[in-house]
Motif scaffolding. Structure first.
Motif, mmCIF file in Angstrom:
data_model
loop_
_atom_site.group_PDB
_atom_site.id
_atom_site.type_symbol
_atom_site.label_atom_id
_atom_site.label_comp_id
_atom_site.label_asym_id
_atom_site.label_seq_id
_atom_site.Cartn_x
_atom_site.Cartn_y
_atom_site.Cartn_z
ATOM 1 N N PRO A 254 -5.925 -24.135 -20.444
ATOM 2 C CA PRO A 254 -6.724 -23.485 -21.618
ATOM 3 C C PRO A 254 -6.410 -24.113 -22.780
ATOM 4 O O PRO A 254 -5.540 -24.709 -23.295
ATOM 5 C CB PRO A 254 -5.804 -22.218 -21.372
ATOM 6 C CG PRO A 254 -5.410 -21.949 -20.096
ATOM 7 C CD PRO A 254 -4.974 -23.278 -19.556
ATOM 8 N N HIS A 256 -5.961 -22.890 -25.681
ATOM 9 C CA HIS A 256 -5.045 -22.260 -26.566
ATOM 10 C C HIS A 256 -3.642 -23.167 -26.393
ATOM 11 O O HIS A 256 -2.752 -23.217 -27.036
ATOM 12 C CB HIS A 256 -4.875 -20.863 -26.616
ATOM 13 C CG HIS A 256 -4.173 -20.293 -25.283
ATOM 14 N ND1 HIS A 256 -5.175 -20.209 -24.157
ATOM 15 C CD2 HIS A 256 -3.021 -20.002 -25.141
ATOM 16 C CE1 HIS A 256 -4.325 -19.736 -23.454
ATOM 17 N NE2 HIS A 256 -3.266 -19.385 -23.750
ATOM 18 N N GLU A 272 -12.677 -18.918 -35.906
ATOM 19 C CA GLU A 272 -13.639 -19.155 -34.777
ATOM 20 C C GLU A 272 -15.112 -18.859 -35.432
ATOM 21 O O GLU A 272 -15.484 -17.757 -36.004
ATOM 22 C CB GLU A 272 -13.307 -17.978 -33.790
ATOM 23 C CG GLU A 272 -14.300 -17.885 -32.513
ATOM 24 C CD GLU A 272 -15.751 -17.500 -32.639
ATOM 25 O OE1 GLU A 272 -16.551 -18.241 -32.084
ATOM 26 O OE2 GLU A 272 -15.647 -16.523 -33.338
ATOM 27 N N SER A 276 -18.639 -17.267 -29.190
ATOM 28 C CA SER A 276 -18.415 -17.289 -27.586
ATOM 29 C C SER A 276 -17.063 -16.281 -27.642
ATOM 30 O O SER A 276 -16.175 -16.711 -28.392
ATOM 31 C CB SER A 276 -18.085 -18.523 -27.200
ATOM 32 O OG SER A 276 -17.160 -18.475 -25.959
ATOM 33 N N ASN A 278 -14.981 -16.356 -25.367
ATOM 34 C CA ASN A 278 -13.855 -16.978 -24.883
ATOM 35 C C ASN A 278 -13.206 -17.689 -26.053
ATOM 36 O O ASN A 278 -11.860 -17.796 -26.201
ATOM 37 C CB ASN A 278 -14.439 -18.174 -23.803
ATOM 38 C CG ASN A 278 -14.605 -17.222 -22.617
ATOM 39 O OD1 ASN A 278 -14.013 -16.115 -22.243
ATOM 40 N ND2 ASN A 278 -15.549 -17.889 -21.775
ATOM 41 N N ALA A 279 -14.136 -18.127 -26.841
ATOM 42 C CA ALA A 279 -13.605 -19.109 -28.018
ATOM 43 C C ALA A 279 -12.900 -18.185 -28.874
ATOM 44 O O ALA A 279 -11.758 -18.471 -29.563
ATOM 45 C CB ALA A 279 -14.668 -19.815 -28.770
ATOM 46 N N ILE A 281 -11.235 -15.394 -28.176
ATOM 47 C CA ILE A 281 -9.873 -15.034 -27.360
ATOM 48 C C ILE A 281 -8.976 -16.235 -27.577
ATOM 49 O O ILE A 281 -7.759 -16.467 -27.916
ATOM 50 C CB ILE A 281 -10.019 -14.754 -26.075
ATOM 51 C CG1 ILE A 281 -10.808 -13.547 -25.895
ATOM 52 C CG2 ILE A 281 -8.569 -14.756 -25.086
ATOM 53 C CD1 ILE A 281 -11.348 -12.996 -24.434
ATOM 54 N N SER A 282 -9.454 -17.461 -27.418
ATOM 55 C CA SER A 282 -8.396 -18.751 -27.707
ATOM 56 C C SER A 282 -8.074 -18.975 -28.843
ATOM 57 O O SER A 282 -6.961 -19.512 -29.420
ATOM 58 C CB SER A 282 -9.162 -20.026 -27.141
ATOM 59 O OG SER A 282 -9.719 -19.973 -25.841
ATOM 60 N N ASP A 304 -20.048 -8.468 -24.843
ATOM 61 C CA ASP A 304 -18.792 -8.828 -24.810
ATOM 62 C C ASP A 304 -17.801 -7.786 -25.082
ATOM 63 O O ASP A 304 -17.964 -6.999 -25.874
ATOM 64 C CB ASP A 304 -18.716 -10.087 -25.905
ATOM 65 C CG ASP A 304 -19.369 -11.171 -25.477
ATOM 66 O OD1 ASP A 304 -19.584 -11.461 -24.303
ATOM 67 O OD2 ASP A 304 -19.937 -12.148 -26.359
ATOM 68 N N THR A 308 -6.873 -9.305 -24.565
ATOM 69 C CA THR A 308 -5.995 -10.243 -24.634
ATOM 70 C C THR A 308 -4.596 -9.411 -24.321
ATOM 71 O O THR A 308 -4.719 -8.076 -24.463
ATOM 72 C CB THR A 308 -5.785 -10.989 -26.035
ATOM 73 O OG1 THR A 308 -4.545 -12.010 -25.929
ATOM 74 C CG2 THR A 308 -5.331 -9.755 -27.174
#
Length: 381
Positions: A254, A256, A272, A276, A278-279, A281-282, A304, A308
């Motif tokens: 991942p 991160h 960010e 996205s 996912n972006a 969260i990362s 979405d 986390t």
């Protein structure tokens, strides 16, 4: 501007989106005169922002068609409605998707720009005054977008969405301050607030992300790490202070975790700028425990959900969101324009293409193809 059109319906050209993901059509529309606390603008230059494409693709909350998109622009006041005292015909202005009534608790607070009275509603598509559109074709109403609809030679806005600026400022340059550039500069400088010498990760290296990187450079960050799936963006990003690059596709772990290994436990700040989930969260999970701050700028898909582990929060990481970079449009945009005029802020490097109004669909093609940053659309050509 000529006073002969004040109070009259104006016929002009507008780029109308009749349905999702179909090319815009240049149509002759009727634009009604402004009502109380409204202004009608002549749009001279407009720009394509990713949010226009996002809602054109019908990924937004409630897709409304037919629609006139557009919200990054520069223009001149043509006429004003009853009760408007701060603007007059001939004033040079930037229309802005967010608003400032100057009376509510948010507008009076130094910590917020989320105006209670005029807060954006992407589902509305009509004016607050009477719940009707000011655009029509043969009697058929055409929906407003973000309360701005700048893909039209004339448009009507609530006065709270209009920022008066220095008339000497070139509208074909400062128009990009109406949304994306200001949003991400503010996300970094006003919300993330990186300290000099800190490490900052920026997710997404299109125009919005590069504005966030520019903010980190201005703040004095020692390392600015750009994260993007498109390696072609890396060379351009160097102009905005990005010092290192990470393509998640190049790693078997991942992103991160990659960033944490690069920075001895995590970056100090992350921004960010992709939308996205996912972006997002990362971006949160890559900041250092104890003091790391992640700021979300991108607009997510309506379905979405952010997920986390709670320990990431208990370990004293902070996640924040921002709306227009915490800038108040009427109070703050004029000073940002002055920073450009004083050469403290570079805007030209964000502008990579220019097309005529008749070629507006080319601007969409360029953005969808990942080419360039901002495309300026000349309304008089």
């Amino acid at each position: 501007m000529s006073s002969t059109t004040a109070g009259q319906v104006i016929r002009c050209k507008a780029a109308v989106a009749w349905e999702a993901e179909k090319p815009l059509v240049i149509e002759e529309v009727e634009v009604a005169p402004p009502q109380a606390m409204e202004v009608r603008l002549t749009i001279l230059f407009t720009s394509l922002c990713h949010a226009d494409v996002y809602f054109w693709e019908a990924k937004g909350q409630t897709p409304l068609f037919p629609h006139i998109f557009g919200h990054e622009a520069g223009g001149i006041v043509e006429s004003v409605g009853e009760g408007v005292t701060d603007l007059k015909p001939g004033d040079h202005v930037l229309p802005v998707f967010t608003r400032e009534c100057k009376e509510c608790r948010h507008c009076k607070s130094e910590e917020s720009n989320m105006c209670d009275l005029l807060r954006i509603n992407t589902d509305r598509g009509v004016m607050l005054n009477d719940g009707k559109s000011r655009f029509s074709i043969n009697g058929q109403p055409i929906y407003h977008f973000f309360g701005t609809s700048t893909f039209s030679e004339y448009t009507v806005l609530h006065v709270g969405s209009v920022a008066k600026i220095n008339p000497a400022a070139p509208l074909d340059k400062v128009c990009v301050l109406s949304c994306g550039i200001s949003t991400s500069l503010g996300a970094t400088l006003n919300v993330a607030k990186p300290k000099k010498g800190s490490t900052v990760a920026v997710f997404g290296l299109a125009a919005v992300g590069l504005a966030a990187a520019e903010g980190a450079r201005i703040a004095g960050a020692s390392r600015i790490i750009g994260v993007d799936l498109n390696a072609k963006r890396f060379d351009e990003a160097k102009k905005f202070g990005v010092t290192e690059f990470v393509n998640p596709k190049d790693h078997d772990k991942p992103v991160h975790e990659v960033l944490a290994e690069m920075t001895n436990g995590g970056v100090d700040r992350s921004i960010e700028c992709t939308g996205s989930i996912n972006a997002m969260i990362s971006a949160f999970e890559c900041v250092h425990d104890g003091w790391g701050v992640a700021v979300l700028v991108g607009v997510p898909n309506k379905d979405d959900a952010f997920k986390t582990h709670p320990m990431n929060i208990l370990n004293e990481r902070t996640i924040k969101g921002t709306f227009f970079g915490n800038y108040k449009p009427q109070s703050d945009l004029p000073s940002m324009v002055e920073k450009y005029m004083n050469k403290e802020l570079e805007l030209e490097k964000f502008i990579t293409h220019e097309v005529s109004f008749s070629e507006i669909n080319k601007a969409f093609e360029l953005m969808l193809g990942g080419e360039g940053l901002r495309c300026i659309i000349r309304m008089d050509a």
